[in-house]
Design an enzyme around this catalytic site. Structure first.
Site, mmCIF file in Angstrom:
data_model
loop_
_atom_site.group_PDB
_atom_site.id
_atom_site.type_symbol
_atom_site.label_atom_id
_atom_site.label_comp_id
_atom_site.label_asym_id
_atom_site.label_seq_id
_atom_site.Cartn_x
_atom_site.Cartn_y
_atom_site.Cartn_z
ATOM 1 C CG PHE A 35 -15.814 -10.919 -21.525
ATOM 2 C CD1 PHE A 35 -17.010 -10.691 -20.873
ATOM 3 C CD2 PHE A 35 -15.854 -11.238 -22.877
ATOM 4 C CE1 PHE A 35 -18.227 -10.796 -21.550
ATOM 5 C CE2 PHE A 35 -17.054 -11.338 -23.553
ATOM 6 C CZ PHE A 35 -18.249 -11.116 -22.890
ATOM 7 C CG ASN A 98 -6.406 1.934 -25.204
ATOM 8 O OD1 ASN A 98 -6.233 3.140 -25.462
ATOM 9 N ND2 ASN A 98 -7.572 1.474 -24.766
ATOM 10 C CE1 TYR A 144 -12.889 -12.476 -32.570
ATOM 11 C CE2 TYR A 144 -13.229 -13.517 -34.702
ATOM 12 C CZ TYR A 144 -12.490 -13.378 -33.548
ATOM 13 O OH TYR A 144 -11.341 -14.134 -33.367
ATOM 14 C CE1 TYR A 158 -2.779 4.183 -33.711
ATOM 15 C CE2 TYR A 158 -0.851 4.527 -32.339
ATOM 16 C CZ TYR A 158 -2.208 4.678 -32.558
ATOM 17 O OH TYR A 158 -2.978 5.323 -31.619
ATOM 18 C CD GLN A 161 -0.948 9.246 -38.496
ATOM 19 O OE1 GLN A 161 -1.768 8.436 -38.919
ATOM 20 N NE2 GLN A 161 -1.288 10.266 -37.745
ATOM 21 C CB THR A 174 -6.091 -22.307 -32.720
ATOM 22 O OG1 THR A 174 -5.591 -21.626 -33.874
ATOM 23 C CG2 THR A 174 -4.931 -22.907 -31.958
HETATM 24 P P1 NAD Z 1 -10.293 -16.565 -25.345
HETATM 25 O O1 NAD Z 1 -11.684 -16.054 -25.295
HETATM 26 O O2 NAD Z 1 -9.988 -17.842 -24.644
HETATM 27 O O3 NAD Z 1 -9.257 -15.489 -24.831
HETATM 28 C C1 NAD Z 1 -9.452 -14.099 -24.947
HETATM 29 C C2 NAD Z 1 -8.935 -13.459 -23.669
HETATM 30 O O4 NAD Z 1 -9.108 -12.038 -23.783
HETATM 31 C C3 NAD Z 1 -9.709 -13.902 -22.425
HETATM 32 O O5 NAD Z 1 -8.822 -14.197 -21.391
HETATM 33 C C4 NAD Z 1 -10.567 -12.687 -22.103
HETATM 34 O O6 NAD Z 1 -10.925 -12.602 -20.747
HETATM 35 C C5 NAD Z 1 -9.677 -11.555 -22.575
HETATM 36 N N1 NAD Z 1 -10.411 -10.325 -22.875
HETATM 37 C C6 NAD Z 1 -11.542 -10.189 -23.610
HETATM 38 N N2 NAD Z 1 -11.922 -8.904 -23.672
HETATM 39 C C7 NAD Z 1 -10.990 -8.201 -22.945
HETATM 40 C C8 NAD Z 1 -10.845 -6.843 -22.629
HETATM 41 N N3 NAD Z 1 -11.712 -5.915 -23.060
HETATM 42 N N4 NAD Z 1 -9.795 -6.469 -21.868
HETATM 43 C C9 NAD Z 1 -8.907 -7.399 -21.406
HETATM 44 N N5 NAD Z 1 -9.014 -8.703 -21.672
HETATM 45 C C10 NAD Z 1 -10.039 -9.114 -22.444
HETATM 46 O O7 NAD Z 1 -9.927 -16.699 -26.887
HETATM 47 P P2 NAD Z 1 -8.620 -17.298 -27.575
HETATM 48 O O8 NAD Z 1 -9.045 -18.429 -28.415
HETATM 49 O O9 NAD Z 1 -7.549 -17.492 -26.579
HETATM 50 O O10 NAD Z 1 -8.237 -16.113 -28.564
HETATM 51 C C11 NAD Z 1 -7.149 -15.231 -28.284
HETATM 52 C C12 NAD Z 1 -6.988 -14.257 -29.427
HETATM 53 O O11 NAD Z 1 -6.689 -14.967 -30.634
HETATM 54 C C13 NAD Z 1 -8.257 -13.437 -29.709
HETATM 55 O O12 NAD Z 1 -7.877 -12.128 -30.022
HETATM 56 C C14 NAD Z 1 -8.855 -14.118 -30.917
HETATM 57 O O13 NAD Z 1 -9.589 -13.214 -31.708
HETATM 58 C C15 NAD Z 1 -7.614 -14.616 -31.651
HETATM 59 N N6 NAD Z 1 -7.947 -15.786 -32.476
HETATM 60 C C16 NAD Z 1 -8.151 -17.002 -31.910
HETATM 61 C C17 NAD Z 1 -8.514 -18.078 -32.715
HETATM 62 C C18 NAD Z 1 -8.748 -19.449 -32.148
HETATM 63 O O14 NAD Z 1 -9.128 -20.356 -32.902
HETATM 64 N N7 NAD Z 1 -8.513 -19.701 -30.877
HETATM 65 C C19 NAD Z 1 -8.671 -17.899 -34.095
HETATM 66 C C20 NAD Z 1 -8.489 -16.623 -34.626
HETATM 67 C C21 NAD Z 1 -8.103 -15.577 -33.815
#
Ligand code: NAD
Ligand code: UDP
Length: 310
Positions: A35, A98, A144, A158, A161, A174
């Protein structure tokens, strides 16, 4: 050697994590629906026999045999998570269920990539883990923020439980190589704009603050957290506590890229948090971790990456 599932493994954080886990001698299953992630981010890993790519949407259950799970699947930039807000909430909530069901079936450890966004527009500064946050439940960021909050609830339920070995990290902003060029986050936007000598788009007056951590520091913290014994579940803040205004960031990037870009001021998006800074005392104490890479050094590495790809 462990067999490790990384959901969202083709995204910005995910591909760095997959690389590090492979380097440490593990077998990595990278699950992604592309995505916001991209095959290009992991192209060089596809020939590695210890790396497996699974194209799958984590909103749907899947059966896998693994020892550890890092749950990263979720769009992370405001632009991408607001594009299809219902899918964003579903991804966090159904995705959490999941991966927790996989963990339950295989007795695997599971780490949730939670976020500083669970604190919303914080009224406590810097943010400590016991602060319960200030989220507008009906605002445009809530898909979000609330999805991630509910995922934390599911992880703890989880654990209580079913006695699952869970870990939750709350990641603060980041940045680094492999950020998507067009997902709208501030560091990638400003670097790309500066390298192209285009206007730097400041939302609002640029007085809002964020604390930026370099990707390598985050990956170290993720792996240390996973290695902790079952008693430690967090949640634990992971970020670099040095706080900058967005205006400071723009000026710094213009200087480091030697750009002729000008600043322009655009409307501030709704519910944009005014300030954000992690208190990382818990991470220091429990993980013996703190960030090592300072902003200028991290920005230089990130600028070099974007110079190569644009
Ligand atoms: P990103 O958007 O680059 O990566 C997210 C990945 O998840 C992508 O590869 C996307 O294709 C995949 N994805 C999205 N929906 C999906 C679905 N339904 N099924 C399977 N894959 C799916 O973002 P990121 O910066 O790499 O963030 C990674 C994780 O870290 C996220 O969960 C984000 O919430 C968390 N996070 C990141 C930051 C940051 O600053 N980068 C800060 C806080 C939290
Ligand atoms: N921002 C900005 N110009 C941009 C992109 C973002 O001024 O081109 C601001 C944004 O309004 C926010 C901060 O930078 O105040 C961080 O935005 P980002 O999307 O990177 O992360 P988040 O808001 O989720 O912390």
């Amino acid at each position: 050697m462990s067999r490790i599932l990384v959901t969202g493994g083709a995204g910005f954080v995910g591909n760095h994590l997959c690389r590090k886990l492979l380097k440490e001698g593990h077998e990595v299953l990278c699950l992604d629906n592309f995505f916001t992630g991209s095959k290009n981010n992991i192209l060089d890993l596809l020939g590695n026999s210890y790396f497996e790519l699974i194209r799958h949407d984590i909103q749907t259950p899947i059966l896998l045999e693994v020892d550890e799970i890092y749950n990263l699947a979720c769009p992370a930039s405001p632009e991408s998570y607001q594009y299809d807000p219902v899918a964003t909430t579903r991804t966090s909530v159904l995705g959490a269920i999941n991966v927790l069901d996989i963990a339950k079936k295989c007795n695997a450890k599971v780490l949730q990539a939670s976020t500083s966004e669970i604190y919303g527009d914080p009224k406590v500064h810097p943010q400590t883990e016991d602060y319960r946050g200030n989220v507008n439940t009906i605002g445009i960021r809530a898909c979000y923020d609330e999805g991630k909050r509910c995922a934390e609830t599911l992880f703890f339920d989880y654990k209580r439980q079913y006695d699952i070995n869970i870990k939750i990290i709350r990641i603060f902003n980041t940045y680094g190589p492999y950020m998507s060029i067009n997902d709208g986050r501030v560091i990638s936007n400003f670097i790309v704009q500066a390298l192209q000598n285009k206007d730097i788009t400041i939302y609002g007056e640029g007085n809002q603050t964020r604390s930026f951590q370099y990707i390598d520091d985050l990956i170290d913290a993720m792996i240390i957290t996973m290695s902790k014994d079952k008693e430690f579940s967090g949640p634990v803040n992971i970020g670099n506590p040095i706080e900058f205004s967005i205006l400071d960031i723009a000026k710094k990037i213009i200087k480091l890229t030697n750009s002729s870009s000008k600043l322009i001021f655009l409307p501030l998006p709704a519910d944009d948090p005014t300030q954000r800074q992690p208190n990382i005392d818990l991470a220091k104490k429990e993980l013996n971790w703190e960030p090592k890479i300072m902003l200028d050094d991290g920005l230089k590495k990130t600028i070099d990456y974007f110079k190569r790809i644009i």
